[in-house]
Design a protein around this motif. Sequence first.
Motif, PDB file in Angstrom:
ATOM      1  N   ARG A  14      26.456 135.199 126.508  1.00  0.00           N
ATOM      2  CA  ARG A  14      25.578 135.089 125.338  1.00  0.00           C
ATOM      3  C   ARG A  14      24.944 133.707 125.244  1.00  0.00           C
ATOM      4  N   LEU A  15      25.750 132.669 125.445  1.00  0.00           N
ATOM      5  CA  LEU A  15      25.226 131.307 125.369  1.00  0.00           C
ATOM      6  C   LEU A  15      24.227 131.027 126.495  1.00  0.00           C
ATOM      7  N   GLN A  16      24.583 131.442 127.717  1.00  0.00           N
ATOM      8  CA  GLN A  16      23.706 131.209 128.856  1.00  0.00           C
ATOM      9  C   GLN A  16      22.402 131.991 128.694  1.00  0.00           C
ATOM     10  N   LEU A  17      22.529 133.240 128.267  1.00  0.00           N
ATOM     11  CA  LEU A  17      21.356 134.079 128.055  1.00  0.00           C
ATOM     12  C   LEU A  17      20.433 133.472 127.003  1.00  0.00           C
ATOM     13  N   GLY A  18      21.008 133.038 125.888  1.00  0.00           N
ATOM     14  CA  GLY A  18      20.209 132.458 124.821  1.00  0.00           C
ATOM     15  C   GLY A  18      19.466 131.218 125.270  1.00  0.00           C
ATOM     16  N   SER A  19      20.168 130.356 126.012  1.00  0.00           N
ATOM     17  CA  SER A  19      19.547 129.126 126.490  1.00  0.00           C
ATOM     18  C   SER A  19      18.400 129.422 127.448  1.00  0.00           C
ATOM     19  N   GLU A  20      18.612 130.362 128.364  1.00  0.00           N
ATOM     20  CA  GLU A  20      17.577 130.677 129.344  1.00  0.00           C
ATOM     21  C   GLU A  20      16.383 131.381 128.692  1.00  0.00           C
ATOM     22  N   LEU A  21      16.640 132.230 127.693  1.00  0.00           N
ATOM     23  CA  LEU A  21      15.542 132.881 126.987  1.00  0.00           C
ATOM     24  C   LEU A  21      14.661 131.860 126.270  1.00  0.00           C
ATOM     25  N   ARG A  48      18.929 134.540 116.662  1.00  0.00           N
ATOM     26  CA  ARG A  48      20.297 134.902 117.054  1.00  0.00           C
ATOM     27  C   ARG A  48      20.417 135.078 118.564  1.00  0.00           C
ATOM     28  N   LEU A  49      19.393 135.638 119.182  1.00  0.00           N
ATOM     29  CA  LEU A  49      19.418 135.802 120.640  1.00  0.00           C
ATOM     30  C   LEU A  49      19.416 134.443 121.338  1.00  0.00           C
ATOM     31  N   GLU A  50      18.575 133.543 120.865  1.00  0.00           N
ATOM     32  CA  GLU A  50      18.439 132.241 121.536  1.00  0.00           C
ATOM     33  C   GLU A  50      19.621 131.314 121.271  1.00  0.00           C
ATOM     34  N   THR A  51      20.388 131.581 120.237  1.00  0.00           N
ATOM     35  CA  THR A  51      21.558 130.740 119.944  1.00  0.00           C
ATOM     36  C   THR A  51      22.866 131.419 120.351  1.00  0.00           C
ATOM     37  N   GLY A  52      22.782 132.623 120.898  1.00  0.00           N
ATOM     38  CA  GLY A  52      23.978 133.312 121.384  1.00  0.00           C
ATOM     39  C   GLY A  52      24.895 133.808 120.290  1.00  0.00           C
ATOM     40  N   GLU A  53      24.349 134.117 119.123  1.00  0.00           N
ATOM     41  CA  GLU A  53      25.174 134.492 117.980  1.00  0.00           C
ATOM     42  C   GLU A  53      25.442 135.993 117.873  1.00  0.00           C
ATOM     43  N   ASN A  54      24.682 136.826 118.582  1.00  0.00           N
ATOM     44  CA  ASN A  54      24.920 138.264 118.525  1.00  0.00           C
ATOM     45  C   ASN A  54      26.196 138.625 119.276  1.00  0.00           C
ATOM     46  N   ALA A  55      26.982 139.540 118.722  1.00  0.00           N
ATOM     47  CA  ALA A  55      28.188 139.977 119.414  1.00  0.00           C
ATOM     48  C   ALA A  55      27.818 140.699 120.707  1.00  0.00           C
ATOM     49  N   THR A  56      26.784 141.516 120.655  1.00  0.00           N
ATOM     50  CA  THR A  56      26.289 142.208 121.840  1.00  0.00           C
ATOM     51  C   THR A  56      24.778 142.050 121.912  1.00  0.00           C
ATOM     52  N   VAL A  57      24.237 142.214 123.108  1.00  0.00           N
ATOM     53  CA  VAL A  57      22.798 142.078 123.326  1.00  0.00           C
ATOM     54  C   VAL A  57      22.285 143.340 124.003  1.00  0.00           C
ATOM     55  N   GLU A  58      21.236 143.914 123.462  1.00  0.00           N
ATOM     56  CA  GLU A  58      20.650 145.122 124.032  1.00  0.00           C
ATOM     57  C   GLU A  58      19.773 144.770 125.238  1.00  0.00           C
ATOM     58  N   ALA A 108      30.701 131.926 116.098  1.00  0.00           N
ATOM     59  CA  ALA A 108      29.894 131.101 117.006  1.00  0.00           C
ATOM     60  C   ALA A 108      30.724 129.941 117.553  1.00  0.00           C
ATOM     61  N   PHE A 109      31.547 129.344 116.693  1.00  0.00           N
ATOM     62  CA  PHE A 109      32.414 128.248 117.118  1.00  0.00           C
ATOM     63  C   PHE A 109      33.375 128.711 118.214  1.00  0.00           C
ATOM     64  N   LEU A 110      33.997 129.874 118.010  1.00  0.00           N
ATOM     65  CA  LEU A 110      34.958 130.379 118.981  1.00  0.00           C
ATOM     66  C   LEU A 110      34.312 130.627 120.339  1.00  0.00           C
ATOM     67  N   GLY A 111      33.076 131.116 120.311  1.00  0.00           N
ATOM     68  CA  GLY A 111      32.371 131.334 121.559  1.00  0.00           C
ATOM     69  C   GLY A 111      32.119 130.043 122.306  1.00  0.00           C
TER      70      GLY A 111
END
Length: 292
Positions: A14-21, A48-58, A108-111
Amino acid sequence: MITDLESATPALCRLQLGSELRQLRLKAGLTSTQVVRKLLWSPSKLTRLETGENATVETSDIMALCQIYAVEPETAELLKGYAAVTKTRRDWWQSALHRPVITPGFKAFLGMEATASALHNYESEYVPGLLQTEAYVRVIHQRAYDGLSEDEINRMVALRMTRQQVLRRDQPLKFAAIMSEAVLYRQVGGPAIMRAQLAHVVEAASSPNVRVQVVPFKAGAHRGMSGAFVTFQFRDKVALKPIVYLENLTDHWVTRHEADVEMYEEAFTDLQALALSPQESLSMIKKAMKEH
């Protein structure tokens, strides 16, 4: 970039995806507003997508963004792979035991904690969470968070204990903790609990990945007096920039703003210089144990 999706955790993806997006959007010369208008999304969805906050990503959302950003097919497939991991695997804190007591901000902190390579933590009021004993944690939640049920307290204690596994994983988190001298003498739960807690800090500090320092009263005014804070650093320093985490009784939040992050990193460096050395700090902790 994640090269081994087979072993990657959902939080890391999620974090890597958000950063790359976000980097792809900027490369395409588009603002967040322009993107959400094109896709008829709410502004918060893209955030939420760019910060990696979604539990899942479609994966369909990733495909839509890749089309707008004119992403190369190979990169698009990798991004969809990140999204797939978030759909097929679960982070440990999503279990039925922990989920009821985790707020969105703390999720988000735990992630970030689970995926960071290094964590810097300054605390002025209590022993840093990754170094707390079960008895100490329990008293904090009984006294500081009024109105919690026994079941909620048990869940929060279990959550804190599980979090500490990051210090003992295969590639352990590099943890630098600084605390005020006041932490050593505030009797949380009484003398016996405090002696055991401080002994636990001394034991934890013997690990090569854990560094503990104390800011003595005699150091005077310093940059940590505005409150506790945590900074995260990641192995992929290009894609995942450092992040700052802050909290109070009612909320948790993160900041990725470069100027803010730089300010907190400088503050931590200043505190390291102002604090007693690790060896002197351990001597002060052992002295406090005897005084309890």
